[in-house]
Design an enzyme around this catalytic site. Structure first.
Site, mmCIF file in Angstrom:
data_model
loop_
_atom_site.group_PDB
_atom_site.id
_atom_site.type_symbol
_atom_site.label_atom_id
_atom_site.label_comp_id
_atom_site.label_asym_id
_atom_site.label_seq_id
_atom_site.Cartn_x
_atom_site.Cartn_y
_atom_site.Cartn_z
ATOM 1 N N ASP A 180 0.863 -1.176 0.000
ATOM 2 C CA ASP A 180 0.000 0.000 0.000
ATOM 3 C C ASP A 180 0.901 1.228 0.000
ATOM 4 O O ASP A 180 2.104 1.097 0.169
ATOM 5 C CB ASP A 180 -0.932 -0.022 1.221
ATOM 6 C CG ASP A 180 -2.275 0.626 0.919
ATOM 7 O OD1 ASP A 180 -2.282 1.693 0.286
ATOM 8 O OD2 ASP A 180 -3.308 0.067 1.317
ATOM 9 N N ALA A 211 -7.758 -3.939 1.857
ATOM 10 C CA ALA A 211 -6.754 -4.821 2.446
ATOM 11 C C ALA A 211 -5.616 -5.100 1.475
ATOM 12 O O ALA A 211 -4.524 -5.473 1.882
ATOM 13 C CB ALA A 211 -7.419 -6.133 2.847
ATOM 14 N N LYS A 212 -5.877 -4.934 0.187
ATOM 15 C CA LYS A 212 -4.879 -5.166 -0.873
ATOM 16 C C LYS A 212 -4.164 -6.492 -0.683
ATOM 17 O O LYS A 212 -2.951 -6.582 -0.819
ATOM 18 C CB LYS A 212 -3.906 -3.993 -0.970
ATOM 19 C CG LYS A 212 -4.619 -2.664 -1.254
ATOM 20 C CD LYS A 212 -3.690 -1.537 -1.619
ATOM 21 C CE LYS A 212 -4.446 -0.257 -1.938
ATOM 22 N NZ LYS A 212 -5.065 0.391 -0.777
ATOM 23 N N ARG A 213 -4.921 -7.525 -0.405
ATOM 24 C CA ARG A 213 -4.348 -8.833 -0.170
ATOM 25 C C ARG A 213 -3.970 -9.508 -1.486
ATOM 26 O O ARG A 213 -4.580 -9.246 -2.531
ATOM 27 C CB ARG A 213 -5.335 -9.725 0.597
ATOM 28 C CG ARG A 213 -5.702 -9.197 1.984
ATOM 29 C CD ARG A 213 -4.491 -9.144 2.911
ATOM 30 N NE ARG A 213 -4.875 -8.891 4.294
ATOM 31 C CZ ARG A 213 -4.747 -7.730 4.936
ATOM 32 N NH1 ARG A 213 -4.240 -6.680 4.315
ATOM 33 N NH2 ARG A 213 -5.103 -7.615 6.201
ATOM 34 N N THR A 227 -10.270 -5.251 -1.455
ATOM 35 C CA THR A 227 -9.272 -4.920 -2.474
ATOM 36 C C THR A 227 -8.174 -5.977 -2.472
ATOM 37 O O THR A 227 -7.795 -6.495 -1.418
ATOM 38 C CB THR A 227 -8.649 -3.529 -2.237
ATOM 39 O OG1 THR A 227 -8.035 -3.488 -0.947
ATOM 40 C CG2 THR A 227 -9.692 -2.431 -2.322
#
Lengths: 270, 270
Positions: free
Chosen positions: A99, B95-97, B121
């Site tokens: 991020d 969360a951009k996992r 996300t």
């Protein structure tokens, strides 16, 4: 922790083994479910049993977040247990975070300062300013995805760029210019030994974290042969192959046996 | 939630606004620190004040994980509050996992089933088998990073591939062939309006989640002009620009004013 202690431990234990603590309540021995915190009890037993053969432990955050508050608590207790009882061991939060600056700093603080991990895994897609906030923490290591061993690795990581290189090569190459890049390690999957030579040309000095042996099918011997450098340069992870070797009362002994089996292979190269 | 309810809400509220709940205890009004759970108190006040102007809320997980157990608890209470009081609103776990099948399924279960978010996300670097486990959840949306607005976006997302396309174009293109790809949305940063046309050619039907207006400097008008499609197709996020507009007793009213200001701009396009 800096990597000197890690190197000493590798030399001392004749092992580059990292044990992945991916705890699934449906897979652990049933008798542990009677404990107040089955996840922590399981981890504690696995750690104590395998510590002779292992230089690193790597909880994957997904398995803890899947249990909400009680998962987070078990994670806190696990890292605290490791830091208190085995401060010489290398600890990795397998979080694969990525991020931007402001937010990346939050993640870095959570994993490095608050939880006390030695290393965190991160994803490269958002570039330099998503990784440098992790590298800003002294004596901590940031382990960036390089070339993974899952089928989807070919979707983007193995795309050819206009300059003829693969995307993963560009990722490794470019990351070397980032601030504090000496604190970078890279995730490189074990099922692609043919790529290890390319990777070693790009990052000859760096440690590689290699998942994909055992349950995922990679060859431990090939990884050692093609992946090592003069500073050892490898952490080889096995998760399910070790921790779920048995789901009976003897689970910890079975895990230790499997860890030792892998360690004995590694020893030949150390 | 499927996107029909989201579209109805956009039409009803004449707004495509998403409020980012990135709570930093050092930035919220001091009087809230006397509450047992200042993060939740803050979120509740912000949500109640902005709900008229907003169709979506997006907590960024980093800000919650940074506070450990109490952060996770505040997150649980926040999503529960949203689902109970405003079930028509669209909720996003930012969360951009990105992890492989087995592990990705764990994250998906945690965010969709246990916490009850409508969307998560994710990052694309590990490819198809890191995203499809999220897409397997019916009536849930998976928001994949496409082209972000941070400086590091140029490191890899804007690399030219051997076929002349940018990496981010390949990411969008390839994702369309994945199972349940109709449940995909994409993160597209607001600071690069010149790319919106390219993106709309690749994914004409998809919703785009657009961060980067406000604190990050993107133009709201340009985003609306170039990013919308015939189904609206946009969720435009502002976090700090709204929630930290004031740090005094009037913080919720100030947040509502700023949300309304943005909504009134969007209304012209709806």
């Amino acid at each position: 922790m800096n990597t000197n202690i890690l190197k000493q431990q590798i030399e001392l234990k004749k092992s580059m083994l990292c044990v992945g603590l991916d705890v699934d309540l449906e897979k652990i021995p049933k008798h542990l479910l009677d404990f107040e915190d089955p996840i922590f009890e399981f981890n504690k037993a696995i750690i104590d049993a395998t510590i002779k053969f292992s230089v690193a432990y790597k909880p994957n955050l997904a398995f803890y977040e899947a249990y909400g508050l009680k998962g987070w608590l078990a994670l806190e207790k696990t890292i605290e247990y490791l830091n208190k009882n085995y401060p010489e061991v290398f600890t990795i939060a397998d979080a694969k975070r990525g991020d931007i600056g402001n937010t990346a700093s939050r993640y870095a603080k959570a994993f490095f300062d608050d939880l006390g991990f030695d290393a965190v895994t991160v994803a490269p897609y958002m570039g330099k300013d998503s990784v440098e906030p992790f590298l800003a923490f002294k004596n901590k290591q940031t382990i960036m995805l390089g070339l993974t061993s899952n089928p989807g690795a070919k979707d983007f990581q193995l795309e050819k760029l206009s300059d003829g290189n693969y995307l993963f090569e560009k990722v490794l190459e470019r990351s070397k210019s980032w601030q504090n890049s000496h604190q970078l390690m890279y995730v490189v999957g074990a099922t692609k030994p043919e790529y290890f030579k390319m990777i070693r040309q790009l990052v000859p000095e760096a440690f590689l974290l290699v998942p994909g042996i055992g349950a995922q099918g990679g060859s431990l011997e090939e990884v050692c042969e093609y992946g090592m450098n003069t500073n050892f340069g490898l952490l080889i992870n096995s998760s399910r192959g070790i921790i779920y070797k048995s789901n009976s009362l003897d689970f910890a002994e079975a895990a230790a046996d499997e860890a030792q089996r892998l360690q004995l292979v590694m020893k030949k190269y150390l």
